[in-house]
Each structure stands twice: as C-alpha cells, then as structure tokens.
Motif scaffolding. Structure first.
Motif, PDB file in Angstrom:
ATOM      1  N   LEU A 140      -9.158  -8.485  47.968  1.00 30.02           N
ATOM      2  CA  LEU A 140      -8.856  -7.107  47.571  1.00 30.02           C
ATOM      3  C   LEU A 140      -9.959  -6.403  48.354  1.00 30.02           C
ATOM      4  O   LEU A 140     -10.837  -6.731  48.912  1.00 30.02           O
ATOM      5  CB  LEU A 140      -9.273  -7.029  46.149  1.00 30.02           C
ATOM      6  CG  LEU A 140      -8.527  -7.654  45.053  1.00 30.02           C
ATOM      7  CD1 LEU A 140      -9.113  -7.457  43.576  1.00 30.02           C
ATOM      8  CD2 LEU A 140      -6.972  -7.251  45.173  1.00 30.02           C
ATOM      9  N   THR A 141      -9.593  -5.026  48.561  1.00 36.32           N
ATOM     10  CA  THR A 141     -10.546  -4.114  49.241  1.00 36.32           C
ATOM     11  C   THR A 141     -10.517  -2.699  48.515  1.00 36.32           C
ATOM     12  O   THR A 141      -9.787  -2.068  48.527  1.00 36.32           O
ATOM     13  CB  THR A 141      -9.893  -3.854  50.711  1.00 36.32           C
ATOM     14  OG1 THR A 141      -9.832  -5.016  51.560  1.00 36.32           O
ATOM     15  CG2 THR A 141     -11.285  -3.108  51.474  1.00 36.32           C
ATOM     16  N   HIS A 142     -11.974  -2.607  48.203  1.00 37.08           N
ATOM     17  CA  HIS A 142     -12.341  -1.373  47.629  1.00 37.08           C
ATOM     18  C   HIS A 142     -13.598  -0.687  47.978  1.00 37.08           C
ATOM     19  O   HIS A 142     -14.425  -1.568  48.823  1.00 37.08           O
ATOM     20  CB  HIS A 142     -12.138  -1.435  46.259  1.00 37.08           C
ATOM     21  CG  HIS A 142     -10.957  -1.915  45.422  1.00 37.08           C
ATOM     22  ND1 HIS A 142      -9.900  -1.176  45.250  1.00 37.08           N
ATOM     23  CD2 HIS A 142     -10.619  -3.098  45.051  1.00 37.08           C
ATOM     24  CE1 HIS A 142      -8.863  -1.740  44.785  1.00 37.08           C
ATOM     25  NE2 HIS A 142      -9.351  -3.040  44.712  1.00 37.08           N
ATOM     26  N   THR A 143     -13.947   0.359  47.924  1.00 43.90           N
ATOM     27  CA  THR A 143     -15.159   1.000  48.201  1.00 43.90           C
ATOM     28  C   THR A 143     -15.741   1.995  46.716  1.00 43.90           C
ATOM     29  O   THR A 143     -14.899   2.169  46.035  1.00 43.90           O
ATOM     30  CB  THR A 143     -15.090   1.964  49.414  1.00 43.90           C
ATOM     31  OG1 THR A 143     -14.373   3.108  49.038  1.00 43.90           O
ATOM     32  CG2 THR A 143     -14.905   1.180  50.530  1.00 43.90           C
ATOM     33  N   HIS A 158     -15.365   7.763  43.389  1.00 40.33           N
ATOM     34  CA  HIS A 158     -13.984   7.347  43.663  1.00 40.33           C
ATOM     35  C   HIS A 158     -13.840   6.175  44.607  1.00 40.33           C
ATOM     36  O   HIS A 158     -14.844   6.148  45.556  1.00 40.33           O
ATOM     37  CB  HIS A 158     -13.018   8.366  43.782  1.00 40.33           C
ATOM     38  CG  HIS A 158     -13.065   9.224  44.987  1.00 40.33           C
ATOM     39  ND1 HIS A 158     -12.542   8.748  46.130  1.00 40.33           N
ATOM     40  CD2 HIS A 158     -13.625  10.137  45.277  1.00 40.33           C
ATOM     41  CE1 HIS A 158     -12.650   9.692  47.133  1.00 40.33           C
ATOM     42  NE2 HIS A 158     -13.619  10.476  46.479  1.00 40.33           N
ATOM     43  N   CYS A 159     -12.811   5.351  44.490  1.00 38.91           N
ATOM     44  CA  CYS A 159     -12.605   4.699  45.628  1.00 38.91           C
ATOM     45  C   CYS A 159     -12.019   5.213  46.827  1.00 38.91           C
ATOM     46  O   CYS A 159     -11.339   6.257  46.514  1.00 38.91           O
ATOM     47  CB  CYS A 159     -11.522   3.238  45.132  1.00 38.91           C
ATOM     48  SG  CYS A 159     -11.193   2.365  46.577  1.00 38.91           S
ATOM     49  N   HIS A 160     -12.578   4.783  47.983  1.00 36.71           N
ATOM     50  CA  HIS A 160     -11.904   5.672  49.285  1.00 36.71           C
ATOM     51  C   HIS A 160     -11.175   4.754  50.098  1.00 36.71           C
ATOM     52  O   HIS A 160     -11.044   4.989  51.267  1.00 36.71           O
ATOM     53  CB  HIS A 160     -13.154   6.022  49.923  1.00 36.71           C
ATOM     54  CG  HIS A 160     -12.958   7.635  50.355  1.00 36.71           C
ATOM     55  ND1 HIS A 160     -11.813   8.044  50.822  1.00 36.71           N
ATOM     56  CD2 HIS A 160     -13.783   8.674  50.282  1.00 36.71           C
ATOM     57  CE1 HIS A 160     -11.664   9.370  51.199  1.00 36.71           C
ATOM     58  NE2 HIS A 160     -12.915   9.603  50.919  1.00 36.71           N
ATOM     59  N   VAL A 161     -10.640   3.644  49.700  1.00 32.20           N
ATOM     60  CA  VAL A 161      -9.662   2.613  50.274  1.00 32.20           C
ATOM     61  C   VAL A 161      -8.279   3.206  49.870  1.00 32.20           C
ATOM     62  O   VAL A 161      -7.978   3.194  48.869  1.00 32.20           O
ATOM     63  CB  VAL A 161      -9.968   1.239  49.993  1.00 32.20           C
ATOM     64  CG1 VAL A 161      -8.928   0.307  50.675  1.00 32.20           C
ATOM     65  CG2 VAL A 161     -11.303   0.784  50.548  1.00 32.20           C
ATOM     66  N   ASN A 162      -7.497   3.266  51.199  1.00 30.45           N
ATOM     67  CA  ASN A 162      -6.024   3.846  50.811  1.00 30.45           C
ATOM     68  C   ASN A 162      -6.183   5.004  49.773  1.00 30.45           C
ATOM     69  O   ASN A 162      -5.454   4.777  48.776  1.00 30.45           O
ATOM     70  CB  ASN A 162      -5.080   2.581  50.275  1.00 30.45           C
ATOM     71  CG  ASN A 162      -3.656   2.884  50.610  1.00 30.45           C
ATOM     72  OD1 ASN A 162      -3.060   3.840  51.140  1.00 30.45           O
ATOM     73  ND2 ASN A 162      -2.893   1.883  50.052  1.00 30.45           N
ATOM     74  N   LEU A 189      -3.371   6.436  47.084  1.00 31.60           N
ATOM     75  CA  LEU A 189      -3.214   5.499  46.012  1.00 31.60           C
ATOM     76  C   LEU A 189      -4.013   5.091  45.092  1.00 31.60           C
ATOM     77  O   LEU A 189      -3.854   5.052  43.902  1.00 31.60           O
ATOM     78  CB  LEU A 189      -2.296   4.158  46.753  1.00 31.60           C
ATOM     79  CG  LEU A 189      -1.829   3.087  45.605  1.00 31.60           C
ATOM     80  CD1 LEU A 189      -0.623   3.693  44.778  1.00 31.60           C
ATOM     81  CD2 LEU A 189      -1.315   1.751  46.541  1.00 31.60           C
ATOM     82  N   HIS A 190      -5.172   4.752  45.620  1.00 29.07           N
ATOM     83  CA  HIS A 190      -6.171   4.229  44.998  1.00 29.07           C
ATOM     84  C   HIS A 190      -6.742   5.301  43.908  1.00 29.07           C
ATOM     85  O   HIS A 190      -7.365   5.048  42.640  1.00 29.07           O
ATOM     86  CB  HIS A 190      -7.384   3.424  45.524  1.00 29.07           C
ATOM     87  CG  HIS A 190      -6.881   2.179  46.338  1.00 29.07           C
ATOM     88  ND1 HIS A 190      -7.996   1.140  46.547  1.00 29.07           N
ATOM     89  CD2 HIS A 190      -5.659   1.968  46.612  1.00 29.07           C
ATOM     90  CE1 HIS A 190      -7.136   0.185  47.143  1.00 29.07           C
ATOM     91  NE2 HIS A 190      -5.739   0.630  47.161  1.00 29.07           N
ATOM     92  N   ALA A 191      -6.804   6.438  44.284  1.00 32.51           N
ATOM     93  CA  ALA A 191      -7.347   7.429  43.621  1.00 32.51           C
ATOM     94  C   ALA A 191      -6.424   7.765  42.232  1.00 32.51           C
ATOM     95  O   ALA A 191      -6.585   8.103  41.208  1.00 32.51           O
ATOM     96  CB  ALA A 191      -7.542   8.824  44.192  1.00 32.51           C
ATOM     97  N   GLY A 233      -6.542   5.565  39.357  1.00 33.72           N
ATOM     98  CA  GLY A 233      -7.395   5.645  38.295  1.00 33.72           C
ATOM     99  C   GLY A 233      -8.718   5.366  38.957  1.00 33.72           C
ATOM    100  O   GLY A 233      -9.677   5.385  37.990  1.00 33.72           O
ATOM    101  N   MET A 234      -8.928   5.209  40.040  1.00 25.55           N
ATOM    102  CA  MET A 234     -10.300   4.501  40.492  1.00 25.55           C
ATOM    103  C   MET A 234     -11.320   5.689  40.737  1.00 25.55           C
ATOM    104  O   MET A 234     -11.738   5.984  41.970  1.00 25.55           O
ATOM    105  CB  MET A 234     -10.092   3.659  41.548  1.00 25.55           C
ATOM    106  CG  MET A 234      -9.261   2.507  41.571  1.00 25.55           C
ATOM    107  SD  MET A 234      -9.188   1.279  42.887  1.00 25.55           S
ATOM    108  CE  MET A 234     -10.877   0.397  42.551  1.00 25.55           C
ATOM    109  N   TYR A 235     -11.552   6.392  39.641  1.00 28.45           N
ATOM    110  CA  TYR A 235     -12.592   7.527  39.608  1.00 28.45           C
ATOM    111  C   TYR A 235     -13.297   7.514  38.295  1.00 28.45           C
ATOM    112  O   TYR A 235     -12.970   6.915  37.130  1.00 28.45           O
ATOM    113  CB  TYR A 235     -12.063   8.737  39.959  1.00 28.45           C
ATOM    114  CG  TYR A 235     -10.769   9.212  38.980  1.00 28.45           C
ATOM    115  CD1 TYR A 235     -11.473   9.822  38.055  1.00 28.45           C
ATOM    116  CD2 TYR A 235      -9.693   9.198  39.322  1.00 28.45           C
ATOM    117  CE1 TYR A 235     -10.331  10.511  37.208  1.00 28.45           C
ATOM    118  CE2 TYR A 235      -8.821   9.668  38.426  1.00 28.45           C
ATOM    119  CZ  TYR A 235      -8.901  10.084  37.432  1.00 28.45           C
ATOM    120  OH  TYR A 235      -8.226  10.789  36.327  1.00 28.45           O
TER     121      TYR A 235
END
Ligand SMILES: [Cu+2]
Length: 332
Positions: A97-100, A142-146, A149-151, A154-156
């Motif tokens: 997986l990849t996230h930030t 928030h996540c800043h990968v792709n 989509l990732h925002a 719900g990645m915030y």
C-alpha cells in the motif's frame, strides 16, 4: 473499468519511496502522534446504503491493525497542538500500500511535507513527519497519494492549533488565536460530498493512465464530519449553546466542490481563514468556500431557538446545487 474493488493490494505506476533520511528530527518532540492505515471501514447513510471508507487510525490508542485492513474512525482522529510545539507524526503503512500524511497549511521541510510523488511516498515502513505550527487556527491533515481518490475515500482528519495560553486569562479560557476572541463552545464541521462510484476503486486507480472515472464526480451524499447531512447530522453534529455563550464554528471545506454554509439566520463574525486571522473580522450570515478552505466563525446568539445550518454543494461549472447537508445550532 477493469479495477477490482475494495482497498486491495496492488501496485501503482508511480511510487517514490527512496529511503532518504529525514534530517533534523529531534529526539524529544513536545507531541508525538502515531497513525496507521485502514482501508475496510464503512460509512452508513440515512437511506441505509453504505460505502467503503479509508482513513488513519491512532495506533497509540490501540486502534487498527498492521496490515491496513479493518475499519477505523471517520474522519480520522483529530490532532490538537499548541502554537510553537515541535510535533512528530509517525505513519506506518503496510507493504503493497502507499499513503502519506500531509499536514495541510503547515509549512515543514520537504521531507516532512507528505506530498506523494513529489516528496516521499510511504510504503512498507514507518515514516516520521516533523512539524512546528507557527499560527493558531483550523487546519486538517490528509493523505496526499493519488489525492483525488484518497481524499474522497475519507483519508483526512481535523488539525487544530491552539494559541499559547495568555497568562492573564483565567484558567480554561479558550481563544481562536493569540489575542483573538474567546469562545465557550466549539463545533468542527468538515463538510464533504460522497460519490459511491469512487468508493469501489483500489488505491492506485488511475495512476497507470487508464480512465477510471476520477474525472467525473457525481456525489449522492453530503456529510458533516463523517455524519450524513440528510438527517443524522441535525442532531449528531448540532452545536448546543446558551444565550450569552460564544460558539466557535471551525468550518472545513473538506470536499472538492464549492460550498456555501449558512448559519440559519444567525450572524457570524468571521475572524480567521486558513490558519490566519483576518485583518478585520467580517460579519456574515453565510460564507462560500472552495476545496480545503477553512473559516473560523464566532457566533454569539442573543435569542433562544433552533437554527438550522445548511451547507450547499455546487456543481463547479454550472453552479447548480447538487445537494445540501444540514445541522443545527440549538440556543437555550
Ligand atoms: Cu492514501
């Protein structure tokens, strides 16, 4: 679309995971957050339907698994720090997986900025972001990968920076910023739209050049801080204040579409935006906001009553109202 559903393991066509050091990390930060990943969460709407949600877990609080699966809170757990503190955020991302984490509005070094692809993508390891907020106010991470989509998935989560306490203030006094207005009650309203079609995609969808539909956003649900704004948010996200008290609404435009928040006939004093005080507070019964903007709104109700707050979401070309989320300010 040939993509498989769910959070899914897989490989994006871009990942920059060069193992460079993050210089300047202190050994004793004032605050240390620990975040993991979840990609099998869900949100249930008032009509009974639900979508898959991704987000961050607070692994120090015992949330989450190490494999990125499972569920977690939506929005992700808030961070709350004091102006000037040195803060570290440890992010653990499982293999495949990849996230930030990007602490939006904070200005750290490149190594700690968490802008996927441009800085460092985190995959199969733990990365420590170090940051030091210089200005009190309302932020989010928030996540800043792709990112589209990732925002959307719900990645915030909220990121609140409090001013240093004023030695002359009574204990417990809360202020929007140093020398700024005091408040008694706080509401954090992160307003977002949900397109269920996006919530079936894997994390790398679109990064390999295919058309996966991320160019069209057709939201069906309109939410306030993870709660359906159709009905549930009327009570679940309501702010309860007494006449004579001061309410601080921390309004976060957490979606992609332009929004307008109206305070149900109450007048708000807009005192800050995007983590900076306005030179002069502006009185308004509504505010329009674009993606990622934040406004700090001071409301001092003088009359008891139930005030219905509405957030309208607009089509970004035609301006048509695509949906409305509602909550309340209950004044007793
Ligand atoms: Cu992500």
């Amino acid at each position: 679309m040939a993509m498989t559903g769910g959070g899914g393991m897989g490989q994006a066509c871009y990942v920059y995971t060069a193992s460079i050091p993050n210089p300047g990390l202190v050994s004793n930060p004032d605050v240390h957050y620990y975040r993991g990943i979840y990609m099998n969460g869900s949100m249930r709407f008032d009509d009974g339907n639900s979508v898959t949600i991704w987000g961050f877990t607070d692994t120090a609080a015992g949330q989450g698994q190490t494999d990125g699966m499972g569920g977690g809170p939506f929005p992700s757990p808030a961070m709350r720090v004091t102006e000037g503190q040195i803060v570290q955020t440890s992010l653990n991302v499982p293999m495949m997986l990849t996230h930030t984490i990007h602490h939006h509005g904070i200005e750290p070094s490149m190594e700690s900025d968490g802008v996927g692809h441009l800085t460092i993508d985190i995959s199969g390891r733990t990365w420590i972001y170090q940051w030091r907020p210089k200005h009190a106010g309302t932020y989010f991470y928030h996540c800043h990968v792709n990112t589209p989509l990732h925002a959307e998935m719900g990645m915030y989560g909220a990121l609140i920076v409090d001013p240093k306490p004023n030695p002359t203030d009574p204990v417990g006094t809360k202020r929007a910023f140093a020398g700024g207005p005091k408040y008694d009650v706080e509401a954090i309203w992160a307003c977002d739209e949900i397109d269920p079609a996006w919530h079936t995609l894997p994390w790398w969808a679109g990064t390999c050049g295919g058309d996966v539909g991320l160019n069209t956003l057709n939201p069906k649900y309109f939410i306030i801080t993870g709660v359906d704004g159709a009905n549930s948010a009327l009570t679940a996200m309501a702010a309860n204040v007494k006449v004579g008290q001061t309410l601080l609404v921390r309004y976060i435009c957490a979606g992609f579409l332009p929004q307008k928040i109206s305070f149900g006939g109450l007048t708000a004093s807009i005192v800050a935006s995007d983590g900076r005080p306005l030179p002069t507070a502006v009185n308004a019964t509504s505010i329009e906001a674009a993606s990622a903007e934040r406004y700090d709104c001071i409301i001092k109700p003088t009359t008891t009553g139930t005030y219905t707050v509405t957030i309208q979401f607009f089509h970004w070309i035609t301006g048509a109202v695509l949906g409305t989320a509602k909550t309340r300010i209950n004044v007793t």
